[in-house]
Structures are given as C-alpha cells and as structure tokens.
Enzyme design. Structure first.
Site, PDB file in Angstrom:
ATOM      1  N   ASP A  27       0.821  -1.221   0.000  1.00  0.00           N
ATOM      2  CA  ASP A  27       0.000   0.000   0.000  1.00  0.00           C
ATOM      3  C   ASP A  27       0.855   1.272   0.000  1.00  0.00           C
ATOM      4  OD1 ASP A  27      -2.396   1.407   0.050  1.00  0.00           O
ATOM      5  OD2 ASP A  27      -2.417   1.498   2.243  1.00  0.00           O
ATOM      6  N   ASN A  61     -11.059  -2.618  -4.896  1.00  0.00           N
ATOM      7  CA  ASN A  61     -10.284  -1.705  -5.753  1.00  0.00           C
ATOM      8  C   ASN A  61     -10.945  -1.456  -7.113  1.00  0.00           C
ATOM      9  OD1 ASN A  61      -7.079  -2.862  -4.479  1.00  0.00           O
ATOM     10  ND2 ASN A  61      -8.205  -1.017  -3.917  1.00  0.00           N
TER      11      ASN A  61
HETATM   12  C1  IPE Z   1      -5.423  -2.508   0.215  1.00  0.00           C
HETATM   13  O1  IPE Z   1      -5.107  -1.188   0.021  1.00  0.00           O
HETATM   14  C2  IPE Z   1      -5.407  -3.244  -1.083  1.00  0.00           C
HETATM   15  C3  IPE Z   1      -4.101  -3.417  -1.702  1.00  0.00           C
HETATM   16  C4  IPE Z   1      -2.969  -2.937  -1.275  1.00  0.00           C
HETATM   17  C5  IPE Z   1      -4.095  -4.180  -2.897  1.00  0.00           C
HETATM   18  P1  IPE Z   1      -6.224  -0.079  -0.206  1.00  0.00           P
HETATM   19  O2  IPE Z   1      -5.505   1.188  -0.482  1.00  0.00           O
HETATM   20  O3  IPE Z   1      -7.199  -0.526  -1.211  1.00  0.00           O
HETATM   21  O4  IPE Z   1      -6.946  -0.033   1.206  1.00  0.00           O
HETATM   22  P2  IPE Z   1      -7.741   1.133   1.911  1.00  0.00           P
HETATM   23  O5  IPE Z   1      -8.755   1.644   0.918  1.00  0.00           O
HETATM   24  O6  IPE Z   1      -6.747   2.186   2.271  1.00  0.00           O
HETATM   25  O7  IPE Z   1      -8.335   0.509   3.116  1.00  0.00           O
HETATM   26  C1  IPE Z   2      -1.635   0.201  -3.274  1.00  0.00           C
HETATM   27  O1  IPE Z   2      -1.430   1.569  -3.322  1.00  0.00           O
HETATM   28  C2  IPE Z   2      -1.987  -0.402  -4.601  1.00  0.00           C
HETATM   29  C3  IPE Z   2      -3.364  -0.862  -4.697  1.00  0.00           C
HETATM   30  C4  IPE Z   2      -4.268  -0.738  -3.787  1.00  0.00           C
HETATM   31  C5  IPE Z   2      -3.749  -1.532  -5.904  1.00  0.00           C
HETATM   32  P1  IPE Z   2      -2.630   2.606  -3.345  1.00  0.00           P
HETATM   33  O2  IPE Z   2      -3.030   2.822  -4.759  1.00  0.00           O
HETATM   34  O3  IPE Z   2      -3.717   2.200  -2.438  1.00  0.00           O
HETATM   35  O4  IPE Z   2      -1.903   3.897  -2.809  1.00  0.00           O
HETATM   36  P2  IPE Z   2      -2.476   4.914  -1.720  1.00  0.00           P
HETATM   37  O5  IPE Z   2      -2.863   4.112  -0.532  1.00  0.00           O
HETATM   38  O6  IPE Z   2      -3.642   5.595  -2.357  1.00  0.00           O
HETATM   39  O7  IPE Z   2      -1.337   5.834  -1.448  1.00  0.00           O
HETATM   40 MG    MG Z   3      -4.055   2.469  -0.486  1.00  0.00          MG
END
Ligand code: IPE
Ligand code: IPE
Ligand code: MG
Length: 254
Positions: free
Chosen positions: A32, A80
C-alpha cells in the site's frame, strides 16, 4: 492518564543483511501507498503503481534470499474496482508486465506462483498471464509467491460457506464434519500455512479485507514508508520485530 503508542510502527531500519532470529514461514504484505508516493512527487498514481512493481521485484528477491517459504502479496482487492477505470486498467496490466520480465527469474529461482482471489472477475489478458506463470512454475519446489489478486476476505468466506453448504446438501459432507480445517480448505489459501507475519507499509493501520481468517494469530507489523520505498532493510526490520514477539496462541509461557 498517559499512554504510549510505542511499537505500533516499526521505526528502526535494520542495518543487518539478515535477521538474528528464525525467519517466519509465511509473510503476507499489503502493498500500500503507491498513490501517495506518486502524489508526493507530483506524478500520476500510475507512476506509483509502476514503482510499486519495482518494489515487489526487490522484495521477492529479498524474501527468497532470506529463506521465506511463502510470500503472499496483496495486489488488488475486490474493493479496488471502485477506482477510476483508467487506474484499474493500468493495475490489471501490471501482472502481464511484471511476469513478462520476471517470470524467467522466478523459474530460475525455483519459485512457485499461485493466486488467491476471484479469477472470474479478471480481464482475460490478466488471467492468461497469471495462468501461464502458475502452470510454468507448478512443479517448482522453492518459495511460493502467492498473488492476492481480485481478493477480498469476506467474499472468500462467503464462497467457502456456499461450497460447504453445497457439499452438505449433496451429502458429500455431514454437518458435524464441518470444522476449522474444512473452512480453511475452502479458502483460496488452501494448502498454504497461515501467515506468521503481516506487513503493511504506508502508515495505514488496518487490514482492508485481507486474509481475515488466515491472520487470526499472525504478528502484525506496520511500517511508515510507502510501498515503492520498501527495501530489504524494511523486510529485515519487520522480521526482527517478529522474532522479538512472544507468540502464545492463547496459551501461557511455562
Ligand atoms: C489494500 O489497500 C489493497 C491493496 C494494497 C491491494 P487499499 O488502499 O485498497 O486499502 P484502503 O482503501 O486504504 O483501506
Ligand atoms: C496500493 O497503493 C496499490 C493498490 C491498492 C492496488 P494505493 O493505490 O492504495 O496507494 P495509496 O494508498 O492511495 O497511497
Ligand atoms: Mg491504499
């Protein structure tokens, strides 16, 4: 009343190449912070996802070098899909890009690729790339690299419940035979040990629907760096923290 949040984040980056204790068998990582990493640099979120892929390559090498048996990485959640379609399309192309360049190295290192998640919901090109990697590494006996892709723990548990109910209604299983092993066997992680250590970089302190059943007794480690900045020393630091934890599984230390 004062209280301390000491230990919530792993702050000390290890300078050691290897942790001093025994490495966990199964490490799960919530990759993340890609979007915020990019935003800090004035870049589009997709640039963060690309940098996240580079971090994944690095981390697979580190985990393999450290002798970790199973590495599960959360790459895309069932929630997602709620992101803008441009971002989703980019994320769905990343497995193809990653495996096109890295599959030969995974094969060479005897890594076995598996996937946890709903295959049906994936675009064909993503499914094909993953299936190709799974079949070409199926007989490998080294580290298991498990991609949690289109994965959501609640939906996974619902799927398991439905399958078990179906088996009972078909008289392949009796009501009394249903136990924790039955449930585990109907999850995407069937056959894998439960994670010993969960690492979430990016500063968020939540599970975001990841392995809710499987993490029952995992040690949790939150690291205050964005995933694209995650390096070998962070993995070693997390394992050092893990080694210092006292896992009791509900018992007491004699
Ligand atoms: C969790 O991260 C999913 C992945 C890293 C694939 P998210 O960015 O989707 O989670 P939230 O929305 O912050 O809880
Ligand atoms: C994790 O990074 C990747 C996925 C969830 C697919 P994010 O895209 O959630 O990045 P942040 O949390 O918005 O910084
Ligand atoms: Mg994220």
């Amino acid at each position: 009343m004062s209280f301390s949040l000491k230990g919530l984040f792993t702050k000390k980056v290890s300078t050691k190449e290897e942790p001093s204790g025994e490495v966990p068998r199964h490490v799960a990582i919530i990759m993340d912070g890609n979007g915020r990493w990019a935003a800090h640099r004035g870049l589009p979120r997709t640039a963060g996802h690309h940098a996240g892929m580079v971090a994944l390559r690095r981390t697979i090498r580190s985990a393999n070098d450290l002798g970790i048996a199973v590495l599960t990485v959360y790459a895309f959640s069932t929630e997602n899909w709620n992101r803008p379609s441009r971002e989703v399309d980019f994320l769905m192309r990343l497995p193809n890009e990653f495996l096109r360049t890295d599959l030969p190295e995974l094969i060479e290192k005897n890594v076995r690729v598996t996937m946890s998640g709903f295959r049906e919901g994936l675009p064909k090109h993503t499914k094909d790339a993953i299936d190709d990697a799974i079949s070409k590494t199926a007989t490998n006996t080294g580290m298991v690299l498990n991609f949690a892709l289109n994965y959501g723990s609640r939906a996974e548990i619902v799927k398991a419940v439905r399958e078990i109910a179906e088996e009972v209604s078909q008289k392949q299983l009796t009501f009394d035979e249903i136990d924790e092993v039955t449930v585990s066997q109907h999850l995407y992680t069937a056959g894998l040990p439960d994670p010993d250590l969960l690492i979430r970089p990016s500063g968020e302190i939540r599970l975001s629907n990841f392995l809710l059943w499987q993490l029952a007794y995992a040690e949790l480690c939150f690291i205050d760096v964005y995933w694209p900045d995650f390096k070998h020393e962070h993995l070693v630091a997390a394992i050092e923290v893990y080694c210092k934890r006292d896992r009791r599984f509900g018992g007491i230390k004699l």
